[in-house]
Design a protein around this motif. Structure first.
Motif: not given
Length: 227
Positions: A12-40
């Motif tokens: 996130q925050g790296m160089w990127n071509y201008e619009e309409p190119f989207p900007t990169f963002r990395m985020r954690p995956l939401d909680r996985v409801p079909w897995v008992e343990a917490v996964v990352y």
């Protein structure tokens, strides 16, 4: 053998071509409801075909029906390619407030230019990758003049790459891209760490993500020297 990673970091925050190119963002995956343990795991938002260091075919210019996609390239042709690195004088290319042109005479003077053979990969280094995370990375990038690109095409490379992102002068185009893509040359750009290469003649491996149907794909690229 010395291995040099020439792949720019994707974050996130790296160089990127201008619009309409989207900007990169990395985020954690939401909680996985079909897995008992917490996964990352992580979600890569805004990742596009020209994110970071990418490999590109002439389909970027001609379209897939008139050319070929990255996934169509036999993987063996992207491993251990003979490569010549042309390093330019970094000091002369970093001028505040404007873009600096790279002409044919500058390339011809580079150590190793006489070693280029038809079918080689050619990488042009300027030290520009130090600005990877800065606002000036695109707007002040060096660019190729028409005669520089004509000279490079005349070497008949299999692949051409650089450590700067914007090859043409958008304010006044050098009008070379049609000739470049018609020559059926792969593009690898933008790279990093080319200033760490100590030999003009090296080996290059560029492995794109296996995503069919695209003219450009982010890839991991390394140079090996010595050994």
């Amino acid at each position: 053998m010395n291995v040099i990673d020439i792949t720019g970091v994707i974050r996130q925050g790296m160089w990127n071509y201008e619009e309409p190119f989207p900007t990169f963002r990395m985020r954690p995956l939401d909680r996985v409801p079909w897995v008992e343990a917490v996964v990352y795991a992580e979600v890569f938002e805004g990742l596009h075909s020209q994110t970071g260091t990418y490999l590109e075919t002439p389909a970027h210019y001609f379209g897939g029906e008139s050319s070929y996609y990255v996934a169509d390239i036999p993987i063996g042709k992207l491993v251990n390619m003979r490569c010549v690195v042309l390093m330019l004088n970094e000091a002369g290319l970093d001028v505040p407030g404007r873009r600096v042109a790279i002409d044919a005479a500058m390339l011809e003077k580079c150590a190793g230019s006489e070693r280029i053979r038809p079918g080689d990969a050619i990488l042009v280094g300027t030290g520009w990758s130090k600005y990877w995370m800065d606002d000036c990375y695109l707007e002040r990038s060096p660019y190729f003049t028409y005669d520089a690109m004509k000279w490079l095409i005349g070497q008949k490379p299999y692949l051409l790459g650089s450590d700067f992102p914007r090859w043409d002068n958008l304010a006044k185009s050098e009008q070379f891209f049609a000739e470049f893509y018609e020559a059926n040359i792969l593009m690898l750009a933008p790279c990093v760490n080319l200033e760490s290469v100590r030999q003009s003649e090296v080996r290059l491996t560029a492995l794109p993500l296996n995503i069919p149907g695209t003219s450009a794909v982010p890839c991991r690229a390394v140079i090996t020297q010595g050994g």
